[in-house]
Scaffold this motif. Structure first.
Motif, PDB file in Angstrom:
ATOM      1  N   ASP A 150       0.858  -1.185   0.000  1.00 12.85           N
ATOM      2  CA  ASP A 150       0.000   0.000   0.000  1.00 12.85           C
ATOM      3  C   ASP A 150       0.891   1.231   0.000  1.00 12.85           C
ATOM      4  O   ASP A 150       1.164   1.834   1.047  1.00 12.85           O
ATOM      5  CB  ASP A 150      -0.913  -0.017   1.231  1.00 12.85           C
ATOM      6  CG  ASP A 150      -1.929   1.123   1.233  1.00 12.85           C
ATOM      7  OD1 ASP A 150      -2.010   1.849   0.215  1.00 12.85           O
ATOM      8  OD2 ASP A 150      -2.632   1.293   2.242  1.00 12.85           O
ATOM      9  N   VAL A 151       1.376   1.583  -1.189  1.00 13.13           N
ATOM     10  CA  VAL A 151       2.314   2.690  -1.337  1.00 13.13           C
ATOM     11  C   VAL A 151       1.849   3.572  -2.484  1.00 13.13           C
ATOM     12  O   VAL A 151       1.687   3.092  -3.615  1.00 13.13           O
ATOM     13  CB  VAL A 151       3.752   2.191  -1.616  1.00 13.13           C
ATOM     14  CG1 VAL A 151       4.713   3.372  -1.742  1.00 13.13           C
ATOM     15  CG2 VAL A 151       4.214   1.230  -0.528  1.00 13.13           C
ATOM     16  N   ASP A 152       1.629   4.855  -2.216  1.00 16.42           N
ATOM     17  CA  ASP A 152       1.315   5.810  -3.269  1.00 16.42           C
ATOM     18  C   ASP A 152       2.593   6.212  -3.995  1.00 16.42           C
ATOM     19  O   ASP A 152       3.701   6.068  -3.475  1.00 16.42           O
ATOM     20  CB  ASP A 152       0.632   7.044  -2.688  1.00 16.42           C
ATOM     21  CG  ASP A 152      -0.771   6.759  -2.173  1.00 16.42           C
ATOM     22  OD1 ASP A 152      -1.292   5.671  -2.464  1.00 16.42           O
ATOM     23  OD2 ASP A 152      -1.343   7.625  -1.482  1.00 16.42           O
ATOM     24  N   GLY A 153       2.421   6.738  -5.225  1.00 18.26           N
ATOM     25  CA  GLY A 153       3.583   7.218  -5.959  1.00 18.26           C
ATOM     26  C   GLY A 153       3.574   6.788  -7.404  1.00 18.26           C
ATOM     27  O   GLY A 153       2.558   6.341  -7.948  1.00 18.26           O
ATOM     28  N   ALA A 154       4.736   6.920  -8.041  1.00 21.50           N
ATOM     29  CA  ALA A 154       4.880   6.619  -9.462  1.00 21.50           C
ATOM     30  C   ALA A 154       4.945   5.113  -9.687  1.00 21.50           C
ATOM     31  O   ALA A 154       5.248   4.339  -8.781  1.00 21.50           O
ATOM     32  CB  ALA A 154       6.138   7.290 -10.005  1.00 21.50           C
ATOM     33  N   VAL A 155       4.666   4.710 -10.932  1.00 23.92           N
ATOM     34  CA  VAL A 155       4.746   3.296 -11.282  1.00 23.92           C
ATOM     35  C   VAL A 155       6.149   2.785 -10.978  1.00 23.92           C
ATOM     36  O   VAL A 155       7.143   3.474 -11.186  1.00 23.92           O
ATOM     37  CB  VAL A 155       4.381   3.085 -12.768  1.00 23.92           C
ATOM     38  CG1 VAL A 155       5.384   3.768 -13.696  1.00 23.92           C
ATOM     39  CG2 VAL A 155       4.276   1.603 -13.094  1.00 23.92           C
ATOM     40  N   GLY A 156       6.227   1.597 -10.450  1.00 24.14           N
ATOM     41  CA  GLY A 156       7.502   1.038 -10.018  1.00 24.14           C
ATOM     42  C   GLY A 156       7.735   1.237  -8.539  1.00 24.14           C
ATOM     43  O   GLY A 156       8.291   0.379  -7.867  1.00 24.14           O
ATOM     44  N   VAL A 157       7.285   2.383  -8.038  1.00 24.48           N
ATOM     45  CA  VAL A 157       7.373   2.675  -6.600  1.00 24.48           C
ATOM     46  C   VAL A 157       6.060   2.319  -5.923  1.00 24.48           C
ATOM     47  O   VAL A 157       6.036   1.770  -4.819  1.00 24.48           O
ATOM     48  CB  VAL A 157       7.715   4.161  -6.358  1.00 24.48           C
ATOM     49  CG1 VAL A 157       7.653   4.506  -4.876  1.00 24.48           C
ATOM     50  CG2 VAL A 157       9.089   4.479  -6.929  1.00 24.48           C
ATOM     51  N   SER A 158       4.961   2.655  -6.574  1.00 27.42           N
ATOM     52  CA  SER A 158       3.637   2.426  -5.985  1.00 27.42           C
ATOM     53  C   SER A 158       3.361   0.942  -5.820  1.00 27.42           C
ATOM     54  O   SER A 158       3.889   0.098  -6.547  1.00 27.42           O
ATOM     55  CB  SER A 158       2.552   3.071  -6.855  1.00 27.42           C
ATOM     56  OG  SER A 158       2.571   2.541  -8.167  1.00 27.42           O
ATOM     57  N   ARG A 159       2.524   0.652  -4.821  1.00 26.64           N
ATOM     58  CA  ARG A 159       2.117  -0.729  -4.569  1.00 26.64           C
ATOM     59  C   ARG A 159       0.621  -0.759  -4.274  1.00 26.64           C
ATOM     60  O   ARG A 159       0.101   0.067  -3.511  1.00 26.64           O
ATOM     61  CB  ARG A 159       2.880  -1.332  -3.385  1.00 26.64           C
ATOM     62  CG  ARG A 159       4.368  -1.525  -3.627  1.00 26.64           C
ATOM     63  CD  ARG A 159       4.619  -2.627  -4.658  1.00 26.64           C
ATOM     64  NE  ARG A 159       6.044  -2.878  -4.831  1.00 26.64           N
ATOM     65  CZ  ARG A 159       6.821  -2.273  -5.724  1.00 26.64           C
ATOM     66  NH1 ARG A 159       6.291  -1.342  -6.527  1.00 26.64           N
ATOM     67  NH2 ARG A 159       8.093  -2.580  -5.825  1.00 26.64           N
ATOM     68  N   LEU A 160      -0.071  -1.712  -4.872  1.00 25.03           N
ATOM     69  CA  LEU A 160      -1.478  -1.972  -4.622  1.00 25.03           C
ATOM     70  C   LEU A 160      -1.599  -3.385  -4.069  1.00 25.03           C
ATOM     71  O   LEU A 160      -0.612  -4.123  -3.985  1.00 25.03           O
ATOM     72  CB  LEU A 160      -2.291  -1.839  -5.913  1.00 25.03           C
ATOM     73  CG  LEU A 160      -2.092  -0.562  -6.743  1.00 25.03           C
ATOM     74  CD1 LEU A 160      -2.861  -0.660  -8.055  1.00 25.03           C
ATOM     75  CD2 LEU A 160      -2.515   0.649  -5.962  1.00 25.03           C
ATOM     76  N   GLN A 161      -2.826  -3.776  -3.709  1.00 22.07           N
ATOM     77  CA  GLN A 161      -3.037  -5.118  -3.197  1.00 22.07           C
ATOM     78  C   GLN A 161      -4.344  -5.675  -3.776  1.00 22.07           C
ATOM     79  O   GLN A 161      -5.427  -5.337  -3.323  1.00 22.07           O
ATOM     80  CB  GLN A 161      -3.076  -5.111  -1.661  1.00 22.07           C
ATOM     81  CG  GLN A 161      -2.991  -6.498  -1.071  1.00 22.07           C
ATOM     82  CD  GLN A 161      -2.930  -6.519   0.452  1.00 22.07           C
ATOM     83  OE1 GLN A 161      -2.806  -7.589   1.036  1.00 22.07           O
ATOM     84  NE2 GLN A 161      -3.031  -5.392   1.107  1.00 22.07           N
ATOM     85  N   HIS A 162      -4.189  -6.483  -4.842  1.00 25.44           N
ATOM     86  CA  HIS A 162      -5.311  -7.170  -5.484  1.00 25.44           C
ATOM     87  C   HIS A 162      -6.425  -6.187  -5.869  1.00 25.44           C
ATOM     88  O   HIS A 162      -7.577  -6.327  -5.458  1.00 25.44           O
ATOM     89  CB  HIS A 162      -5.868  -8.258  -4.559  1.00 25.44           C
ATOM     90  CG  HIS A 162      -6.683  -9.296  -5.269  1.00 25.44           C
ATOM     91  ND1 HIS A 162      -6.130 -10.355  -5.946  1.00 25.44           N
ATOM     92  CD2 HIS A 162      -8.018  -9.445  -5.411  1.00 25.44           C
ATOM     93  CE1 HIS A 162      -7.084 -11.109  -6.458  1.00 25.44           C
ATOM     94  NE2 HIS A 162      -8.245 -10.575  -6.159  1.00 25.44           N
ATOM     95  N   ALA A 163      -6.086  -5.192  -6.663  1.00 23.72           N
ATOM     96  CA  ALA A 163      -7.074  -4.222  -7.139  1.00 23.72           C
ATOM     97  C   ALA A 163      -8.037  -4.895  -8.115  1.00 23.72           C
ATOM     98  O   ALA A 163      -7.616  -5.616  -9.023  1.00 23.72           O
ATOM     99  CB  ALA A 163      -6.375  -3.048  -7.819  1.00 23.72           C
ATOM    100  N   LEU A 164      -9.342  -4.626  -7.945  1.00 27.15           N
ATOM    101  CA  LEU A 164     -10.360  -5.267  -8.771  1.00 27.15           C
ATOM    102  C   LEU A 164     -11.130  -4.305  -9.679  1.00 27.15           C
ATOM    103  O   LEU A 164     -11.846  -4.767 -10.568  1.00 27.15           O
ATOM    104  CB  LEU A 164     -11.372  -5.997  -7.880  1.00 27.15           C
ATOM    105  CG  LEU A 164     -10.896  -7.263  -7.181  1.00 27.15           C
ATOM    106  CD1 LEU A 164     -11.993  -7.818  -6.274  1.00 27.15           C
ATOM    107  CD2 LEU A 164     -10.464  -8.320  -8.175  1.00 27.15           C
ATOM    108  N   GLY A 165     -11.025  -2.996  -9.461  1.00 26.04           N
ATOM    109  CA  GLY A 165     -11.858  -2.077 -10.232  1.00 26.04           C
ATOM    110  C   GLY A 165     -11.109  -0.850 -10.700  1.00 26.04           C
ATOM    111  O   GLY A 165     -10.211  -0.351 -10.016  1.00 26.04           O
ATOM    112  N   VAL A 166     -11.496  -0.338 -11.885  1.00 23.52           N
ATOM    113  CA  VAL A 166     -10.941   0.903 -12.415  1.00 23.52           C
ATOM    114  C   VAL A 166     -12.013   1.585 -13.255  1.00 23.52           C
ATOM    115  O   VAL A 166     -12.801   0.924 -13.945  1.00 23.52           O
ATOM    116  CB  VAL A 166      -9.663   0.634 -13.254  1.00 23.52           C
ATOM    117  CG1 VAL A 166      -9.960  -0.273 -14.444  1.00 23.52           C
ATOM    118  CG2 VAL A 166      -9.020   1.936 -13.713  1.00 23.52           C
ATOM    119  N   VAL A 167     -12.076   2.927 -13.166  1.00 26.14           N
ATOM    120  CA  VAL A 167     -13.029   3.704 -13.950  1.00 26.14           C
ATOM    121  C   VAL A 167     -12.429   5.079 -14.187  1.00 26.14           C
ATOM    122  O   VAL A 167     -11.522   5.516 -13.461  1.00 26.14           O
ATOM    123  CB  VAL A 167     -14.394   3.817 -13.226  1.00 26.14           C
ATOM    124  CG1 VAL A 167     -14.312   4.759 -12.041  1.00 26.14           C
ATOM    125  CG2 VAL A 167     -15.502   4.228 -14.188  1.00 26.14           C
ATOM    126  N   GLY A 168     -12.929   5.767 -15.225  1.00 26.70           N
ATOM    127  CA  GLY A 168     -12.441   7.102 -15.534  1.00 26.70           C
ATOM    128  C   GLY A 168     -13.406   8.172 -15.095  1.00 26.70           C
ATOM    129  O   GLY A 168     -14.622   7.970 -15.075  1.00 26.70           O
TER     130      GLY A 168
END
Length: 686
Positions: free
Chosen positions: A425-443
């Motif tokens: 669970d880390v915010d930031g740029a790709v490569g630095v950021s971390r998510l945990q089993h994300a299931l949804g995305v919308v614009g």
């Protein structure tokens, strides 16, 4: 997850095992394990679910025991659940399936989260929380090194077989059937029922059950809800949340027809194309088409059987699919499919009725590049805009983009290396950021993306141009249920979200609720249906939210108490015509922020059905005085006294400032919760 080809698994099992025992000698029987390899017993100090007390192999002697090493986000593990159900139905008390839950993700290792998933997947067999991998490591030398892995133990307690991957029912049936027949013939089979305490019996049904996805139709003023564990689709008014219609009987199945006759099996993502709602009917391995004008459901793609082919194109109704988790409309009558089961993105060409694989080699991984070479990991959420198909790649804990024009995949958030165990669970740029089993995305309207970071129980904002992600709402941790501002609102494993008119609509899966985020005001509220009786299934007890938002927080006036032994005296005031639910457990959890007031471990949590009121919880107040803050989280189920099948839930957090003084007359803390039921229509039904 490690995946093996079905044909290889079948060949290995069926070729190695004769069809029946030919004589009565245990040593020669193909259905008896080697006594030199007794199955290791279960460790102490681990949590068990669905049984009243931990089990031992000694008390299971005489039964065929099947250990299922699994983790709950694994699609291959999910695929095996119907097989296990089928085996349990056929062999009854001669077979004991034990789920050994050895978690991949940190969030999956929490017993309360496993309890939720046991209810969601409708598992009634015993489950061990093996979060420390104690059982896993005990069996590692026998070949346990992947999810899922199965260990078969014969009725004498000897190891018989260990096999990883998705195994067909027929292979299990041949072996277990041989064991049952052989040991039954010797009089050694134990058919005594195992005492169970299923988690599914812990509470009555909620109005929604683990909703997985949500679709906001701004133009039509409708909110479509995948009421996943009720196996149906709910249509509500986008403004008032009045239930307008329900699609499906609520009983799991694959049945086309009118709204009140059709059946789904754990539906997830939805896409609206004109007057047709397309539904990813996940456990049926199909895409369903709902004609909203004629009120009829048909099957648009899939055969109803799970498919295993990765490179294929064919007539939509003739090609087997594999756990489609979401659908999204693109350009030129293309419906994109998140094919979680084969780790790919597919497309359904609506104009010609053809379905075909599009993105991903089918090999599970996190690898960018051309469509045919890219590796995905259980894609579970889709959003399309301007020629780019964004997807939540759950098992790689990343958000990725498939550019339809350049035919390439890139990663926008999450790790930059091909490692399915890089999460957090880390915010930031790709490569630095971390998510945990994300299931949804919308614009959203301004070009940004919003992400349901499911196992972190957070909603995040992603700038696809900068490839930078930040947390907007959610407290993380074990998940919670709380409305309010950005600093206070909490979710519990949200599985999907959609955007309309400056608001995000969130399927807050483990809270059995739809939440609404007002982006301008930066607040979270909970959808309350004004006609909850429309969501009842038959006459079963159904719990709906009350007038007050679930997760309400109350601050009571300060109380001055004396030092010494005392009580929290909790009283619950219900109006005439209502009573506490006689089936669902009342729960209360208490904490203090200082040392002036203490509770022993046994007093910190209460769980009981219809408690005698007022409830008294022992405390100790410091003789030296001081200040403290008592916090209680209460969950109260209550029902109409006459219409008992319609019940309500009141969830509230209560803070009580405490001052301990030698001049006070009592050491008791008085707490009163007055409940106001929701306002229902006059007839209670519409």
């Amino acid at each position: 997850m490690r995946t093996m080809r079905l044909l290889v698994l079948t060949a290995l099992l069926l070729a190695a095992l004769p069809s029946a025992a030919q004589d009565g000698s245990a040593g020669d029987s193909p259905f008896v394990g080697d006594p030199k390899y007794p199955a290791p017993d279960f460790p102490t100090g681990v949590d068990w679910l669905n049984v009243p007390a931990p089990l031992t192999l000694a008390e299971l002697r005489g039964k065929v025991v099947l250990l299922d090493f699994w983790t709950y986000g694994c699609i291959n593990c999910i695929h095996m659940i119907p097989v296990l159900h089928q085996l349990e139905e056929k062999y009854g008390d001669a077979l004991v399936v034990i789920g050994v839950h050895s978690a991949k993700f940190e969030n999956e290792g929490q017993t309360d989260n496993i309890r939720q998933i046991v209810r969601r997947y409708e598992l009634e067999h015993p489950v061990i929380n093996d979060s420390a991998f104690t059982v896993w490591n005990t069996y590692r030398r026998y070949g346990v090194n992947a999810w899922p892995t199965f260990v078969l133990i014969d009725p004498r307690g000897s190891l018989f077989a260990v096999q990883a991957g998705e195994i067909p029912f027929e292979a299990f049936d041949r072996v277990i059937g041989g064991m049952v027949a052989y040991f039954d013939g010797l009089g050694e089979l134990n058919r005594q029922p195992l005492e169970r305490a299923p988690e599914s019996a812990a509470a009555p049904a909620s109005a929604l059950a683990f909703p997985g996805k949500v679709l906001a139709d701004a133009a039509g003023g409708r909110l479509f809800i995948a009421d996943s564990s009720h196996n149906r689709i709910v249509i509500a008014d986008l403004t008032t949340y009045e239930v307008l219609d329900v699609i499906g009987t609520g009983v799991s199945g694959l049945t086309d027809g009118a709204f009140d006759a059709a059946a789904f099996a754990k539906p997830q993502g939805m896409a609206l194309v004109g007057d047709t709602l397309y539904v990813a009917d996940t456990n049926n391995h199909t895409i369903r088409a709902v004609n909203l004008v004629e009120r009829v459901v048909t099957t648009a793609a899939g055969t109803g059987a799970q498919g295993y082919q990765r490179a294929i194109s064919g007539a939509a109704r003739e090609v087997p699919l594999s756990s489609p988790w979401d659908v999204e409309l693109g350009d030129k009558d293309i419906l994109y499919i998140a094919m979680a089961g084969t780790h790919q993105l597919w497309q359904l060409r609506l104009d010609v009725g053809v379905v075909e694989s599009l993105v991903g080699s089918g090999r599970e991984g996190l690898l960018d590049g051309p469509f045919a070479e890219a590796q995905l990991a259980q894609p579970s959420g889709l959003y399309y805009r301007d020629g780019v198909l964004y997807f939540a790649d759950s098992e790689s804990s990343s958000i990725r983009a498939a550019d339809i024009h350049t035919q390439t995949v890139t990663t926008l958030a999450g790790p930059a290396v091909n490692n399915l165990f890089e999460f957090g669970d880390v915010d930031g740029a790709v490569g630095v950021s971390r998510l945990q089993h994300a299931l949804g995305v919308v614009g959203g309207a301004d070009g940004v993306l919003y992400v349901a970071d499911t196992y972190n129980s957070k909603i995040k904002r992603l700038d696809p141009g900068q490839r930078d992600i930040t947390t907007l709402f959610g407290l993380g941790g074990l998940g919670d249920f709380r409305d309010g501002g950005a600093a206070d609102a909490a979710f519990d494993e949200p599985g999907g979200l959609d955007y309309a008119n400056g608001r995000l609509y969130v399927a807050d899966t483990n809270n059995h609720a739809i939440r609404v985020i007002d982006l301008a005001a930066s607040t979270v509220s909970t959808v309350t249906f004004p006609n909850p009786a429309a969501l009842q299934i038959g006459e079963r007890v159904t719990v709906v939210g009350g007038n007050s938002a679930q997760g309400e927080q109350l601050m009571l006036p300060e109380q001055v108490i004396a030092g010494g032994q005392g009580w929290i005296v909790l009283n619950i005031i219900l109006p005439d015509g209502y009573k506490l639910n006689a089936l669902a457990p009342f729960t209360a959890e208490w904490t203090t922020s200082g040392e002036a007031v203490t509770l022993d471990d046994a007093s910190r949590r209460q769980r009981m059905v219809a408690p005698e009121l007022p409830l008294r919880i022992p405390i100790t107040a410091s003789a030296s005085g001081g200040d403290d803050l008592l916090h209680g989280d209460l969950t109260i189920y209550y029902c109409e006294a006459v219409k008992e099948e319609l019940c309500f839930i009141d969830q509230v957090g209560i803070d009580v400032p405490i001052s301990v003084s030698p001049t006070a007359a009592t050491a008791d803390i008085q707490i009163e919760r007055t409940i106001t039921p929701p306002e229902l229509p006059a007839d209670g039904l519409s």
